[in-house]
Enzyme design. Structure first.
Site, PDB file in Angstrom:
ATOM      1  N   GLU A 118       1.011  -1.292   0.278  1.00 39.32           N
ATOM      2  CA  GLU A 118      -0.028  -0.381   0.286  1.00 39.32           C
ATOM      3  C   GLU A 118       0.231   1.256   0.049  1.00 39.32           C
ATOM      4  OE1 GLU A 118      -1.844  -0.876   3.441  1.00 39.32           O
ATOM      5  OE2 GLU A 118      -3.753  -2.578   2.957  1.00 39.32           O
ATOM      6  N   LYS A 120       1.759   4.857   1.827  1.00 39.45           N
ATOM      7  CA  LYS A 120       2.015   5.401   2.838  1.00 39.45           C
ATOM      8  C   LYS A 120       1.532   7.139   2.811  1.00 39.45           C
ATOM      9  CE  LYS A 120       5.129   5.739   7.132  1.00 39.45           C
ATOM     10  NZ  LYS A 120       4.697   6.972   7.387  1.00 39.45           N
ATOM     11  N   ASP A 122       0.752  10.553   4.164  1.00 36.47           N
ATOM     12  CA  ASP A 122       1.981  11.340   4.986  1.00 36.47           C
ATOM     13  C   ASP A 122       0.362  11.986   6.055  1.00 36.47           C
ATOM     14  OD1 ASP A 122       3.887  12.522   6.590  1.00 36.47           O
ATOM     15  OD2 ASP A 122       4.444  13.211   4.981  1.00 36.47           O
ATOM     16  N   TYR A 230      -7.024   1.332   6.244  1.00 41.98           N
ATOM     17  CA  TYR A 230      -6.181   0.519   5.938  1.00 41.98           C
ATOM     18  C   TYR A 230      -6.044  -0.359   6.312  1.00 41.98           C
ATOM     19  CZ  TYR A 230      -3.155   3.609   8.274  1.00 41.98           C
ATOM     20  OH  TYR A 230      -2.272   4.771   9.597  1.00 41.98           O
ATOM     21  N   LYS A 317      10.560   4.371   2.727  1.00 43.75           N
ATOM     22  CA  LYS A 317      10.037   5.458   2.861  1.00 43.75           C
ATOM     23  C   LYS A 317      11.011   5.892   1.655  1.00 43.75           C
ATOM     24  CE  LYS A 317       9.340   7.705   6.599  1.00 43.75           C
ATOM     25  NZ  LYS A 317       8.594   9.102   6.748  1.00 43.75           N
ATOM     26  N   CYS A 411      13.346  47.330  11.054  1.00 43.53           N
ATOM     27  CA  CYS A 411      12.474  47.157   9.723  1.00 43.53           C
ATOM     28  C   CYS A 411      13.687  47.277   8.865  1.00 43.53           C
ATOM     29  CB  CYS A 411      11.178  48.076   9.381  1.00 43.53           C
ATOM     30  SG  CYS A 411      10.907  47.878   7.569  1.00 43.53           S
ATOM     31  N   CYS A 414      12.165  50.492   6.233  1.00 47.59           N
ATOM     32  CA  CYS A 414      11.737  51.685   6.867  1.00 47.59           C
ATOM     33  C   CYS A 414      12.754  52.522   8.268  1.00 47.59           C
ATOM     34  CB  CYS A 414      10.641  52.643   6.841  1.00 47.59           C
ATOM     35  SG  CYS A 414       9.612  51.855   8.775  1.00 47.59           S
ATOM     36  N   CYS A 429       6.527  45.347  11.752  1.00 44.94           N
ATOM     37  CA  CYS A 429       6.841  46.846  11.711  1.00 44.94           C
ATOM     38  C   CYS A 429       5.814  47.514  11.799  1.00 44.94           C
ATOM     39  CB  CYS A 429       7.765  46.869  10.472  1.00 44.94           C
ATOM     40  SG  CYS A 429       7.924  48.795   9.466  1.00 44.94           S
ATOM     41  N   CYS A 435       6.213  52.760   5.645  1.00 43.32           N
ATOM     42  CA  CYS A 435       7.305  51.290   5.467  1.00 43.32           C
ATOM     43  C   CYS A 435       6.622  50.933   4.034  1.00 43.32           C
ATOM     44  CB  CYS A 435       7.392  50.237   6.416  1.00 43.32           C
ATOM     45  SG  CYS A 435       8.002  49.223   5.580  1.00 43.32           S
TER      46      CYS A 435
HETATM   47  S1  IVH Z   1      -0.452   0.456   8.536  1.00 43.66           S
HETATM   48  C1  IVH Z   1       1.676  -1.795  13.409  1.00 43.66           C
HETATM   49  N1  IVH Z   1      -0.704   1.219   6.355  1.00 43.66           N
HETATM   50  O1  IVH Z   1       2.460   4.978   9.019  1.00 43.66           O
HETATM   51  C2  IVH Z   1       1.620  -0.525  12.185  1.00 43.66           C
HETATM   52  N2  IVH Z   1       0.461   2.518   7.791  1.00 43.66           N
HETATM   53  O2  IVH Z   1       4.244   4.001  11.214  1.00 43.66           O
HETATM   54  C3  IVH Z   1       0.013  -0.268  11.466  1.00 43.66           C
HETATM   55  N3  IVH Z   1       0.603   5.061   7.417  1.00 43.66           N
HETATM   56  O3  IVH Z   1       1.042   5.002  12.530  1.00 43.66           O
HETATM   57  C4  IVH Z   1       0.291   0.499  10.420  1.00 43.66           C
HETATM   58  N4  IVH Z   1      -0.302   4.827   5.754  1.00 43.66           N
HETATM   59  O4  IVH Z   1       0.339   6.105  10.570  1.00 43.66           O
HETATM   60  C5  IVH Z   1       0.029   1.379   8.149  1.00 43.66           C
HETATM   61  N5  IVH Z   1      -1.238   2.345   4.241  1.00 43.66           N
HETATM   62  C6  IVH Z   1      -0.333   2.773   5.686  1.00 43.66           C
HETATM   63  C7  IVH Z   1      -0.578   3.733   5.894  1.00 43.66           C
HETATM   64  C8  IVH Z   1       0.074   3.963   7.277  1.00 43.66           C
HETATM   65  C9  IVH Z   1       0.585   5.409   6.664  1.00 43.66           C
HETATM   66  C10 IVH Z   1       0.762   5.855   8.642  1.00 43.66           C
HETATM   67  C11 IVH Z   1       0.158   5.222  10.069  1.00 43.66           C
HETATM   68  C12 IVH Z   1       1.252   4.423  11.160  1.00 43.66           C
HETATM   69  C13 IVH Z   1       2.948   4.801  10.265  1.00 43.66           C
HETATM   70  C14 IVH Z   1       3.501   3.790  10.501  1.00 43.66           C
END
Ligand code: IVH
Length: 693
Positions: A118, A120, A122, A230, A317, A411, A414, A429, A435
């Site tokens: 999947e 990740k 943010d 997820y 990452k 500033c 000015c 300022c 200014c």
């Molecule tokens: S699974 C046991 N799936 O990443 C933890 N986490 O460091 C299982 N996150 O705290 C998490 N996308 O906030 C999982 N597809 C994804 C994710 C995901 C973002 C975040 C989540 C988690 C952190 C893990």
């Protein structure tokens, strides 16, 4: 309405409307399709709000009306998680993934296994508990053991089911996912903040986290948080694989990103990683990596956990688009509100497609946090499409020649001593009048498209006019003539090296500017009010003020108490308006604009008397209407003999509601049993009369 139907009928209708709204919301927010117009959808929601107000005892905590917010939480309760919320082991290298796969193979002792990949996302981790198909609790991750109960705020997330409509769901279950602000929602939020002279937010993730903790859920609702789920946790479930649990989440209408993929080999995982390394920029949300999970739940259990992380999952990452360069100097910019922004002047470096020479440092606290010195070797990053930022210092490279940073006390333009208000991080300022960048900034704000729309007048022309002393403020634009502009000497930054060059304004440009200035005189009052640049008064707030007060004189004379009476005008805005009009310079500026012929009054479009069908009846109008602007519908009430009043009281006859009506007005009217009517019902009221004559 309440007297017309029985409680039994109301219960049935509330259920029917809630189901319909849930169905259409799912189509709209998750499937990106629709089977009805926004207006029709709002009518449904509107009907439901009115019914719930008439029968408050029938209002369910999972009603779709919860999405608009309106609840204020003073303090978030701490909740202990039923299952710990762990985090994932991170890696940036493929070798680590090979090692991870070896550990999995070893732990599973020769069994076959597959992976589920999947993206990740943010954002901020969230855990949601459902009982009997209803969302009962939403909790932040916190320290993994206990988090904050942010249920009311989470309920504003449009894609989050408050009630599971699918028949097949476990009695009790937990769902986990990531709450985020989409790139678009984040951009809009910052655009609105910039318009009202507020500091913009630096990154979407922290802003999402801050938003979830806001006390006022209406503000949370306005920011449009979203969320991807997820993970599904069901005690003693018959779900055997992660893949199946994802399918179940989709069946229950949870928002699941469609970017997942089942993989059988490391090679397939690497393909997935490679594909999304570039494609992730097309997604509506920021993504910083890939999560690789063992698919079988029993194999997950077999592999178990370390103290902090599962052994059955890892996150890879993507390297942030970052670079290393040298901090040459720190300069300071002055904004239209006088806010001082420190800027890192860097040795130019190539980063994600462009050469970066400067990066924002936001404020003095940020410089202290980074412990920056002039001459340091710094890391810079570009997150998504946002301007580059300095993320850290390479201390191992810090030489003896570095120079301590002392934030300026005066500033840079000015030389007025700067001020820093208590509780604020930004230096200002205070020389509002004299200014130069503040003056220039205010004029640039005044001419923008959403304000007076004189954008043919570029920043260089404004500079030229100010430098020559031809104008001193935006009001002076209205005294300009063709000869002031034609041939005006301009200094422009040209070429790759940013060298200053000089050229003169062409005849055609001068002509265009004069025409645009002339045309701007017919801009409606709400644009003019936005243009004058009252702090915290953006385009939306201007419209609300204009609709409520109608004339500049009434806004000017309204005291604090009267200002906060108007819809969506809070204390901070009211204070800002009040203090704006206290300055003699402001009054002088407004008078000059009035003299130039600008519009400072809401124009009445329907003014002649049409009938007496609403004679003696009082109305409060709230929300956005399809066939009328707010002002027009008020005028229409008046033209049929009705009276518009500003606040809901027991004496009120009708609350006329459009799309997104003010929640406080609605609930007050509900409590007092005031009759609420929709735009269509209003049209019927006045149409009956039309047939009579
Ligand atoms: S699974 C046991 N799936 O990443 C933890 N986490 O460091 C299982 N996150 O705290 C998490 N996308 O906030 C999982 N597809 C994804 C994710 C995901 C973002 C975040 C989540 C988690 C952190 C893990």
């Amino acid at each position: 309405m309440s007297s017309a139907i029985t409680k039994k009928e109301a219960r049935k209708e509330i259920e029917r409307l809630s189901d319909l709204i849930d169905y259409y919301s799912h189509l709209y927010y998750q499937k990106n399709t629709t089977e009805m117009s926004d207006y029709e959808f709002d009518q449904l929601l509107d009907k439901l709000i009115r019914l719930e107000d008439s029968f408050p005892e029938l209002k369910s905590p999972s009603s779709p009306t919860q999405r608009v917010g309106g609840v204020v939480t003073k303090e978030f309760e701490t909740v202990v998680h039923k299952y710990r919320m762990l985090s994932l082991g991170n890696t940036y290298s493929r070798e680590d993934l090979i090692e991870f796969d070896k550990r999995v193979a070893k732990g599973l002792e020769g069994q076959g296994y597959e992976y589920f990949c999947e993206l990740k996302f943010d954002g901020v981790a969230i855990s949601l508990t459902y009982e009997k198909g209803l969302l009962v609790r939403a909790v932040t991750r916190g320290d993994g053991i206990r988090g904050d109960d942010i249920t009311t705020n989470a309920k504003t997330i449009r894609t989050l089911p408050l009630k599971i409509n699918n028949k097949d769901f476990p009695e009790e279950f937990e769902v986990r996912g990531e709450v985020f602000l989409s790139k678009e929602a984040f951009r809009k939020l910052n655009e609105e903040r910039a318009d009202i002279g507020e500091e913009t937010y630096v990154n979407a993730r922290n802003t999402s986290s801050g938003t979830l903790k806001l006390q006022d859920s209406s503000e949370v609702s306005r920011r449009h948080l979203d969320c991807y789920l997820y993970s599904l946790l069901v005690p003693d479930s018959d779900v055997k694989t992660h893949e199946k649990s994802i399918e179940k989440l989709i069946d229950m209408c949870f928002n699941v990103s469609p970017t997942f993929r089942k993989c059988h080999t490391l090679a397939e995982i690497f393909d997935y990683i490679d594909e999304w390394e570039t494609r992730r920029f097309e997604l509506p949300v920021e993504t910083d990596g890939v999560v690789i999970k063992v698919n079988s739940i029993s194999q997950q259990e077999q592999l178990g956990y370390t103290a902090k992380n599962p052994r059955w999952a890892i996150s890879y990452k993507y390297k942030a688009e970052s670079a290393i360069t040298k901090l040459k100097d720190i300069t300071y910019q002055v904004g239209r509100t006088g806010a001082i922004t420190p800027v890192a002047e860097l040795v130019p470096v190539f980063l994600a497609g462009t050469t970066v020479k400067r990066a924002s440092l936001h404020n003095a606290n940020e410089i202290a946090r980074l412990d920056l010195r002039i001459g340091d070797i710094v890391f810079i990053e570009k997150g998504g499409e946002i301007i580059p930022k300095v993320t850290g210092v390479d201390l191992s490279k810090r030489g003896n020649g570095v120079k301590q940073v002392t934030f300026i006390t005066n500033c840079p333009e000015c030389h007025t001593p700067l001020v820093r208000k208590e509780g604020e991080v930004v230096h200002y300022c205070p020389n509002v009048k004299g200014c130069s960048p503040q003056i220039q900034g205010r004029i640039e704000h005044f001419i923008q498209r959403k304000a007076m729309n004189i954008e043919s007048l570029g920043p260089e022309t404004i500079r030229g006019l100010l430098d020559k002393g031809i104008i001193r403020d935006a009001a002076d634009l209205y005294a300009l003539n063709f000869d002031d502009l034609n041939g005006l000497e301009l200094t422009i930054q040209a070429g790759k090296d940013g060298m200053l060059k000089s050229r003169s304004l062409r005849e055609k440009s001068a002509q265009n500017i004069i025409e645009a200035i002339e045309q701007s005189k017919s801009r409606p009052f709400e644009n003019v009010l936005f243009a004058v640049g009252i702090r915290y008064v953006g385009a939306t707030v201007s419209e609300k003020l204009v609709n409520y007060f109608k004339t500049i004189e009434r806004i000017q004379d309204a005291g604090f108490d009267e200002l906060i009476e108007a819809e969506d005008i809070g204390e901070r805005i009211a204070h800002s308006i009040e203090s704006f009009f206290k300055y003699p310079e402001t009054l002088n500026f407004i008078n000059k604009l009035k003299f130039a012929g600008l519009i400072f009054k809401k124009q009445d479009k329907i003014s002649e008397i049409q009938s007496g069908v609403l004679n003696g009846k009082t109305f409060v109008v709230s929300g956005v209407f399809e066939n009328f602007s707010r002002d027009e519908i008020q005028e229409s009430v008046k033209s049929h003999g009705g009276k518009i009043i500003s606040s809901v009281s027991a004496k009120l006859d009708y609350l006329l509601t459009g799309e997104k009506p003010g929640p406080s007005k609605l609930s007050k009217a509900g409590k007092l049993g005031i009759r609420m009517i929709t735009e269509n019902e209003f049209l019927e009221m006045i149409a009956t009369h039309n047939q009579d004559v």
